[in-house]
Design a protein around this motif. Structure first.
Motif, PDB file in Angstrom:
ATOM      1  N   GLU A  12      11.845   9.749 -34.785  1.00 55.91           N
ATOM      2  CA  GLU A  12      12.763  10.822 -34.429  1.00 55.91           C
ATOM      3  C   GLU A  12      12.131  11.778 -33.419  1.00 55.91           C
ATOM      4  OE1 GLU A  12      14.393  12.791 -37.772  1.00 55.91           O
ATOM      5  OE2 GLU A  12      15.217  10.978 -38.672  1.00 55.91           O
ATOM      6  N   VAL A  13      10.842  12.027 -33.560  1.00 54.03           N
ATOM      7  CA  VAL A  13      10.148  12.895 -32.608  1.00 54.03           C
ATOM      8  C   VAL A  13      10.155  12.271 -31.224  1.00 54.03           C
ATOM      9  CG1 VAL A  13       7.901  13.849 -31.954  1.00 54.03           C
ATOM     10  CG2 VAL A  13       8.683  14.021 -34.328  1.00 54.03           C
ATOM     11  N   ILE A  14       9.813  10.975 -31.153  1.00 49.70           N
ATOM     12  CA  ILE A  14       9.750  10.276 -29.870  1.00 49.70           C
ATOM     13  C   ILE A  14      11.120  10.231 -29.193  1.00 49.70           C
ATOM     14  CG2 ILE A  14       9.407   7.994 -28.825  1.00 49.70           C
ATOM     15  CD1 ILE A  14       7.095   7.614 -30.825  1.00 49.70           C
ATOM     16  N   VAL A  15      12.168   9.990 -29.996  1.00 48.38           N
ATOM     17  CA  VAL A  15      13.501   9.842 -29.430  1.00 48.38           C
ATOM     18  C   VAL A  15      14.156  11.190 -29.126  1.00 48.38           C
ATOM     19  CG1 VAL A  15      15.841   8.982 -29.866  1.00 48.38           C
ATOM     20  CG2 VAL A  15      13.860   7.607 -30.530  1.00 48.38           C
ATOM     21  N   VAL A  21      13.279   8.329 -23.695  1.00 47.01           N
ATOM     22  CA  VAL A  21      14.223   7.586 -22.864  1.00 47.01           C
ATOM     23  C   VAL A  21      14.523   8.346 -21.574  1.00 47.01           C
ATOM     24  CG1 VAL A  21      16.565   6.648 -22.761  1.00 47.01           C
ATOM     25  CG2 VAL A  21      15.218   6.411 -24.847  1.00 47.01           C
ATOM     26  N   ARG A  22      14.759   9.632 -21.683  1.00 47.96           N
ATOM     27  CA  ARG A  22      15.050  10.445 -20.503  1.00 47.96           C
ATOM     28  C   ARG A  22      13.861  10.470 -19.539  1.00 47.96           C
ATOM     29  NH1 ARG A  22      16.170  16.471 -21.867  1.00 47.96           N
ATOM     30  NH2 ARG A  22      13.894  16.477 -22.029  1.00 47.96           N
ATOM     31  N   GLU A  23      12.662  10.603 -20.082  1.00 47.80           N
ATOM     32  CA  GLU A  23      11.466  10.639 -19.242  1.00 47.80           C
ATOM     33  C   GLU A  23      11.230   9.294 -18.555  1.00 47.80           C
ATOM     34  OE1 GLU A  23       9.536  13.343 -18.445  1.00 47.80           O
ATOM     35  OE2 GLU A  23      11.256  14.297 -19.398  1.00 47.80           O
ATOM     36  N   THR A  24      11.535   8.218 -19.276  1.00 48.25           N
ATOM     37  CA  THR A  24      11.386   6.886 -18.681  1.00 48.25           C
ATOM     38  C   THR A  24      12.306   6.735 -17.478  1.00 48.25           C
ATOM     39  OG1 THR A  24      10.802   5.922 -20.827  1.00 48.25           O
ATOM     40  CG2 THR A  24      11.558   4.400 -19.116  1.00 48.25           C
ATOM     41  N   GLU A  29      13.047   6.155 -11.707  1.00 54.58           N
ATOM     42  CA  GLU A  29      13.800   6.493 -10.503  1.00 54.58           C
ATOM     43  C   GLU A  29      12.886   7.043  -9.410  1.00 54.58           C
ATOM     44  OE1 GLU A  29      16.935   9.056 -11.802  1.00 54.58           O
ATOM     45  OE2 GLU A  29      18.194   7.386 -12.492  1.00 54.58           O
ATOM     46  N   LYS A  30      11.912   7.811  -9.816  1.00 56.89           N
ATOM     47  CA  LYS A  30      10.974   8.367  -8.848  1.00 56.89           C
ATOM     48  C   LYS A  30      10.090   7.271  -8.254  1.00 56.89           C
ATOM     49  CE  LYS A  30       7.455  10.720 -10.385  1.00 56.89           C
ATOM     50  NZ  LYS A  30       6.652  11.823 -10.989  1.00 56.89           N
ATOM     51  N   LEU A  31       9.583   6.394  -9.106  1.00 53.25           N
ATOM     52  CA  LEU A  31       8.670   5.354  -8.650  1.00 53.25           C
ATOM     53  C   LEU A  31       9.370   4.249  -7.873  1.00 53.25           C
ATOM     54  CD1 LEU A  31       6.517   5.148 -11.897  1.00 53.25           C
ATOM     55  CD2 LEU A  31       5.667   5.806  -9.640  1.00 53.25           C
ATOM     56  N   SER A  32      10.648   4.013  -8.186  1.00 54.26           N
ATOM     57  CA  SER A  32      11.363   2.929  -7.491  1.00 54.26           C
ATOM     58  C   SER A  32      11.493   3.206  -6.000  1.00 54.26           C
ATOM     59  CB  SER A  32      12.749   2.718  -8.106  1.00 54.26           C
ATOM     60  OG  SER A  32      13.569   3.837  -7.893  1.00 54.26           O
ATOM     61  N   LYS A  33      11.447   4.476  -5.608  1.00 52.72           N
ATOM     62  CA  LYS A  33      11.512   4.824  -4.178  1.00 52.72           C
ATOM     63  C   LYS A  33      10.297   4.285  -3.426  1.00 52.72           C
ATOM     64  CE  LYS A  33      14.111   9.040  -5.148  1.00 52.72           C
ATOM     65  NZ  LYS A  33      14.100  10.535  -5.151  1.00 52.72           N
ATOM     66  N   CYS A  34       9.217   4.058  -4.155  1.00 53.31           N
ATOM     67  CA  CYS A  34       7.981   3.574  -3.514  1.00 53.31           C
ATOM     68  C   CYS A  34       8.050   2.090  -3.179  1.00 53.31           C
ATOM     69  CB  CYS A  34       6.777   3.825  -4.428  1.00 53.31           C
ATOM     70  SG  CYS A  34       6.525   5.554  -4.853  1.00 53.31           S
ATOM     71  N   VAL A  35       8.926   1.352  -3.833  1.00 55.93           N
ATOM     72  CA  VAL A  35       9.004  -0.091  -3.585  1.00 55.93           C
ATOM     73  C   VAL A  35      10.265  -0.468  -2.828  1.00 55.93           C
ATOM     74  CG1 VAL A  35       7.611  -0.650  -5.591  1.00 55.93           C
ATOM     75  CG2 VAL A  35      10.091  -0.541  -5.834  1.00 55.93           C
ATOM     76  N   THR A  65      14.828   1.925 -33.690  1.00 53.96           N
ATOM     77  CA  THR A  65      16.184   1.627 -34.157  1.00 53.96           C
ATOM     78  C   THR A  65      17.169   2.772 -33.946  1.00 53.96           C
ATOM     79  OG1 THR A  65      15.607   2.397 -36.392  1.00 53.96           O
ATOM     80  CG2 THR A  65      15.337   0.041 -35.926  1.00 53.96           C
ATOM     81  N   LEU A  66      16.717   3.905 -33.425  1.00 60.03           N
ATOM     82  CA  LEU A  66      17.610   5.042 -33.231  1.00 60.03           C
ATOM     83  C   LEU A  66      18.373   4.900 -31.913  1.00 60.03           C
ATOM     84  CD1 LEU A  66      15.507   8.156 -34.363  1.00 60.03           C
ATOM     85  CD2 LEU A  66      17.351   7.010 -35.593  1.00 60.03           C
ATOM     86  N   TRP A  67      19.694   5.045 -31.989  1.00 59.95           N
ATOM     87  CA  TRP A  67      20.515   4.975 -30.786  1.00 59.95           C
ATOM     88  C   TRP A  67      20.304   6.232 -29.944  1.00 59.95           C
ATOM     89  CZ3 TRP A  67      22.705   2.790 -27.032  1.00 59.95           C
ATOM     90  CH2 TRP A  67      23.713   3.405 -26.290  1.00 59.95           C
ATOM     91  N   ASN A  68      20.290   6.056 -28.635  1.00 57.17           N
ATOM     92  CA  ASN A  68      20.122   7.173 -27.716  1.00 57.17           C
ATOM     93  C   ASN A  68      21.115   7.002 -26.580  1.00 57.17           C
ATOM     94  OD1 ASN A  68      19.039   8.730 -25.392  1.00 57.17           O
ATOM     95  ND2 ASN A  68      17.405   9.217 -26.830  1.00 57.17           N
ATOM     96  N   GLU A  69      21.939   8.033 -26.341  1.00 51.15           N
ATOM     97  CA  GLU A  69      22.995   7.946 -25.336  1.00 51.15           C
ATOM     98  C   GLU A  69      22.448   7.725 -23.928  1.00 51.15           C
ATOM     99  OE1 GLU A  69      26.149   7.771 -25.748  1.00 51.15           O
ATOM    100  OE2 GLU A  69      26.248   8.195 -27.895  1.00 51.15           O
ATOM    101  N   GLU A  70      21.180   8.059 -23.721  1.00 48.22           N
ATOM    102  CA  GLU A  70      20.601   7.955 -22.382  1.00 48.22           C
ATOM    103  C   GLU A  70      20.096   6.552 -22.057  1.00 48.22           C
ATOM    104  OE1 GLU A  70      17.765  11.062 -23.080  1.00 48.22           O
ATOM    105  OE2 GLU A  70      18.893  12.488 -21.872  1.00 48.22           O
ATOM    106  N   LEU A  71      20.202   5.633 -23.018  1.00 45.49           N
ATOM    107  CA  LEU A  71      19.705   4.279 -22.776  1.00 45.49           C
ATOM    108  C   LEU A  71      20.411   3.606 -21.604  1.00 45.49           C
ATOM    109  CD1 LEU A  71      19.090   2.751 -26.317  1.00 45.49           C
ATOM    110  CD2 LEU A  71      17.482   2.783 -24.416  1.00 45.49           C
TER     111      LEU A  71
END
Length: 212
Positions: A12-15, A21-24, A29-35, A65-71
């Motif tokens: 629960e803390v991680i999610v 998920v949001r940080e990922t 998105e930031k790193l994809s600009k490099c490739v 197993t916790l659902w996250n809307e940002e997935l």
């Protein structure tokens, strides 16, 4: 994350508090600009970081197993990354398709999120290419095999039948629009060949279709 996977309080803390998920999504998105665009000297380190983020996200999918809307947003970012890295960073693009196959079987990822994220279109687009790495083709075929199984097994327990039928219709129309049936039919003769190194594909064509 590996050490904490069996402790629900830490999950629960991680999610919900660390917003993994949001940080990922933000990092990808930031790193994809490099490739995106031509391969540049010095981007090798960025590619390694990207692939590490993908690896950690893969662990998140398989252990939590916790659902996250940002997935859906993260999966959408991976769709963008797969396209941006396609020409000059093929190993990174290939890693994205491994994730796509896994999200289709992961019960914490809602089926409607696969549509919202654009991953269904990305996999169909990939399969239209005349020449494909066998491993990527296996991942693409298995993506639809997983999707079909989830609809048949009604794994999405919170989805009512009306919504299920509507989602199946939307995915069916997308597959029909992209000529998916012809693509899979043309691969029928090589499925056994691909299975020599990448097993568990079905030999029955109907298993790869979401029927309405």
């Amino acid at each position: 994350m590996d050490r904490l996977k069996d402790e629900r309080n830490f999950e629960e803390v991680i999610v919900n508090e660390l917003h993994f998920v949001r940080e990922t999504r933000r990092e990808l998105e930031k790193l994809s600009k490099c490739v995106d665009g031509k391969r540049k000297e010095g981007n090798g380190g960025k590619e390694i970081i990207i692939r590490r983020w993908i690896d950690v996200f893969d662990r998140y999918l398989t252990r939590y197993t916790l659902w996250n809307e940002e997935l859906a947003g993260v999966i959408g970012s991976l769709v963008q990354l797969s396209r941006a890295s396609r020409d000059n960073y093929p190993d990174t693009s290939k890693q994205c398709f491994i994730i796509f196959r896994r999200v289709a079987e992961c019960v914490i990822v809602k089926i409607d999120s696969l549509l919202k994220s654009g991953v269904v279109g990305a996999v169909l687009e990939k399969m239209e290419q005349s020449t494909l790495d066998d491993g990527i083709m296996w991942d693409c075929l298995y993506f639809f095999l997983n999707l079909s199984r989830r609809f048949d097994e009604k794994a999405d327990g919170e989805m009512d039948e009306t919504k299920r039928i509507e989602l199946k219709r939307k995915i069916f129309e997308k597959m029909e629009e992209e000529g998916y049936e012809d693509i899979v039919a043309s691969l029928y003769g090589v499925i056994s060949f691909i299975n020599l190194n990448y097993n568990e594909l079905s030999k029955y064509l109907a298993d790869y279709f979401v029927n309405i």
